[in-house]
Design an enzyme around this catalytic site. Structure first.
Site, PDB file in Angstrom:
ATOM      1  N   GLU A 160      95.026 139.281  88.408  1.00  9.07           N
ATOM      2  CA  GLU A 160      95.620 138.109  87.751  1.00  9.07           C
ATOM      3  C   GLU A 160      95.122 137.974  86.318  1.00  9.07           C
ATOM      4  O   GLU A 160      95.871 137.583  85.429  1.00  9.07           O
ATOM      5  CB  GLU A 160      95.288 136.833  88.534  1.00  9.07           C
ATOM      6  N   GLU A 219     104.183 140.125  84.415  1.00  9.69           N
ATOM      7  CA  GLU A 219     104.282 141.342  85.230  1.00  9.69           C
ATOM      8  C   GLU A 219     103.867 142.569  84.424  1.00  9.69           C
ATOM      9  O   GLU A 219     103.275 143.507  84.958  1.00  9.69           O
ATOM     10  CB  GLU A 219     105.695 141.513  85.790  1.00  9.69           C
TER      11      GLU A 219
END
Lengths: 502, 502
Positions: B296, B267
């Site tokens: 990503e 994250e």
């Protein structure tokens, strides 16, 4: 289903959407006071402005206008409660229609400049920096009153925003009576209270202890954590996203126990009101407080009437000793009761006691009324303020910081809001009188820390109705009469005596 | 100012308002994962639906249409960056125009039913409960693809939503090569890794220690708390209100150190990307990730490439020993490095290692593509899933819970999203290759806990550009070539060897 029923459902759905957007707005504001990262304040201001203007544009949209036009037809075969929903819907839309969008934009620019100048004036302790923009703001507020419309007095246009149905004609006699009696009472009380000790409230109280204390107190008097949150912020606030999501904050100052304790109780009173609104009103314009004054009455009845009794001190003091084992060791609940009730005139409204607070409000009410009716010029405001301060409280501010620059309300363009604080006290005193009649064991309950019957009484008479009743309805259903100042005068006179007796 | 300049500014202002509303929406969602009171979930769902539908109605409004119509004229005397803003504006509006509002409503009802049935199917471990509504959903997705438009394959319509410019024609060869090489590599690696011990990662690790650890790690690798927050939730997420308000959450499981550590790093990678978007792009549609795959890549390059090196283990282990004094006493950084890199095929995508994860994605990609092209029926999905699972990973799910019912994506109606996870790995591997070429001291820096040069390299090549560059632009500027699978294959092959050597 008839056409009318269809329209009614469409109106309900429209109100539901507006309420959803207002909930999102409330979350933006709550977050701004609690968890927002430091770097995000500018972007938050943009988000709030955009959402506010979008809500406004929904209220004046063609869709809204089409629904507005069928309200009268809709009313024909509606129940009384449905009619009240339609009334609230119409009133909200009318207010939005009345003020031209262009004017709203101009006003918002002036307000923003006023806020800047007010801050600058405060940092230099110089009222004249604020004066010119405030004159412009008052001029625009007079224009705004014309847009909103009024019968007798431009000030009524604003009073009505916060206290629907109120007017100078209604408030003047209440406030005059209250002023005379308060000034009179203050003369005798001031000396009597001079020797009350309260220093022990201003020792070092740990942040951790205050945090635990405030969560405990809020829950004990009836705040429900399933449908709400309790956090900490610089300015104590209550923001209700909806009755199942009510968010309180309180403030911690490690050298002031009183501030945190009574801010917590005050905000909890607001929060219990919001949580108590009947779930059938969810997503309607009725899922709100009857008025700002009624909202204040719900914080003040807890803060002053219930939680500044001797019996509350008796209950709360052992808990405070538990949270702060090293403080308060030799303090009795009589000492505590006296300390939290000490009457002592102050130049600052927000630091004032229960008795003198109203004089601060009456002073502002009189000045606002005079400004809007061109009976006072903005240039003379500071002197007028100081003169009244001397006459009412016997104090003269040495700096406008402690005088006419102390509140942010005017810099925000909020005029007509102040009276709701004192109306809240008057409502609360009347409720307190009848609540004591209905609940025979109330003082025993308070000293036992049992607040359920009080919460239920308030829920029944006030909370559950939301805006389905007006402030006037609520008071008449409780007392059989319109609001008067006498219940408060009676209450505060007896209380001042009782403080000395103990 | 010319008319075109005026229009351009109006378009910027329009995008700014949409961005503000999306920030409000992001806050509603963040709060839903973190601080919302239990009782408020139903009302939150209403608020989110209302705000989403309002944003959509703004995008298809007459005002938007009028601005859309002047874009071509506007482009004439615009700079290249202004043209890119106009392009992003047009694309966003086109997407909104293309799908009829009626269809969106119908789809949203079917999605909501699909989610219910998926939950029920999971609770009864029975795919057939989900089957019929999923067939309906796929039918509607095919219709949606027609609305959106595509050249060769209906699946391209969705791939493009998440990975602008991508297509089956581009992805097929990449994924085929990757699949063959991975299956091959897995055969040799599986046995070699069998004896790696990792039990010490699953002892009791206190929540307090994990909380401190995760905040420390996030800050150490470059997350900025002035412009962001770090909290805890059931599902780790990153939500960016804007580049100055980026909110990460991680998950704590007291019996799993690895989960919290690598969720946090993952994250944080997303968060650093969002915080790194150039401030000149604030309130434009370019203030977003180039694509989901590029997003990503920014979490994965930290999670896998940087923070699963031996050098990172060398740096992080003493800190972990500080946060958990009783655990990890006899663990060396070699042990730690091996444990966090152990390759072990799993039935569950989200629990998979760096190597086998891609096979999970390729399986889903192939099934989605077949479903949308009517080459596979929903009735045969479970068997097709199990067959591929056996062929690729050598595992057969005993229950659909560990098979085709494991992900929520399809129940949400998200089709075409999965490939971005693997594209992210491929992007990351190419970045990692060139980053190591540019930063000569990178491994020394990592073992010293100095991550600044890496963050700056990524900021320069990726973060600051937001959507001003496409994923393809970013990769070509780094490598001089379009995306290939070879950098990842090369990286993972060498890594698998290295794990055993140490």
């Amino acid at each position: 289903m008839s056409d009318n029923k269809n329209y009614f459902n469409e109106i309900l759905e429209f109100m539901g959407k507006i309420k959803d957007l207002r909930s999102a707005l409330a979350l933006l504001m709550w977050d701004q006071e609690t968890y927002i990262p430091k770097g995000a304040h500018t972007s938050r201001a943009n988000q709030i402005t955009t959402l506010e203007s979008l809500i406004h544009s929904q209220l004046i949209s063609k869709e809204a206008k089409n629904l507005f036009d069928v309200v009268e037809k809709c009313k024909l075969n509606c129940s009384i409660s449905e009619q009240q929903h339609l009334k609230l819907f119409s009133e909200e839309l009318e207010r939005a229609f009345k003020i031209p969008s262009k004017f709203i934009k101009e006003l918002s620019i002036v307000k923003s400049e006023a806020l800047d100048k007010w801050k600058q004036a405060r940092s230099e302790s110089n009222y004249s920096i604020f004066k010119n923009i405030f004159a412009k703001l008052i001029e625009m507020k007079i224009q705004e009153a014309e847009f909103i419309g009024f019968k007798e007095n431009p000030y009524d246009a604003f009073l009505n925003l916060y206290e629907p149905g109120s007017s100078v004609r209604m408030i003047d006699p209440l406030f005059n009576e209250l002023k005379i009696e308060t000034i009179q009472l203050l003369k005798s009380v001031k000396n009597q209270h001079e020797n009350i000790t309260y220093n022990f409230l201003y020792k070092y109280y740990s942040a951790d202890g205050q945090s635990k204390m405030s969560r405990f107190i809020a829950e004990s008097i009836g705040f429900n954590y399933i449908n709400g949150r309790f956090d900490f912020s610089v300015h104590p606030i209550t923001l209700a996203l909806d009755p199942k999501d009510v968010r309180l904050t309180t403030k911690i100052n490690v050298k002031d126990l009183r501030l945190c304790l009574f801010s917590t109780i005050h905000e909890t009173g607001h929060g219990i009101y919001e949580q108590g609104i009947d779930s059938s009103l969810y997503r309607t314009f009725a899922a709100e407080a009857a008025s700002i004054g009624i909202h204040e009455s719900q914080s003040l009845i807890w803060e002053n009437m219930i939680c500044k009794t001797l019996e509350f001190s008796e209950w709360v003091l052992p808990h405070l000793k538990r949270f702060f084992p090293d403080n308060l060791k030799h303090v009795s609940h009589f000492d505590f009761y006296k300390a939290i009730n000490k009457i002592q005139p102050s130049l600052i409204r927000s630091q004032s006691d229960e008795l003198t607070y109203n004089l601060h409000i009456i002073l502002r009410y009189e000045l606002e009324n005079a400004l809007l009716n061109n009976k006072l010029s903005v240039s003379d405001l500071q002197e007028a303020w100081n003169e009244k301060m001397r006459d009412y409280l016997g104090l003269i501010p040495e700096s406008p910081l402690y005088g006419c620059l102390q509140d942010i309300h005017w810099a925000f363009g909020d005029v007509g809001y102040f009276p709701s604080y004192t109306l809240g006290k008057l409502y609360a005193a009347t409720m307190w009188k009848y609540l004591r009649k209905d609940l025979k064991n109330i003082f025993k309950d308070i000293s036992d820390g049992n607040f359920i019957s009080i919460k239920e009484w308030l829920a029944d008479k006030v909370h559950r109705h939301g805006k389905m009743l007006t402030a006037d309805d609520i008071i008449r259903r409780i007392s059989g009469e319109p609001l008067s100042a006498s219940d408060f005068i009676d209450y505060i006179t007896k209380k001042c005596d009782r403080i000395i007796e103990n």
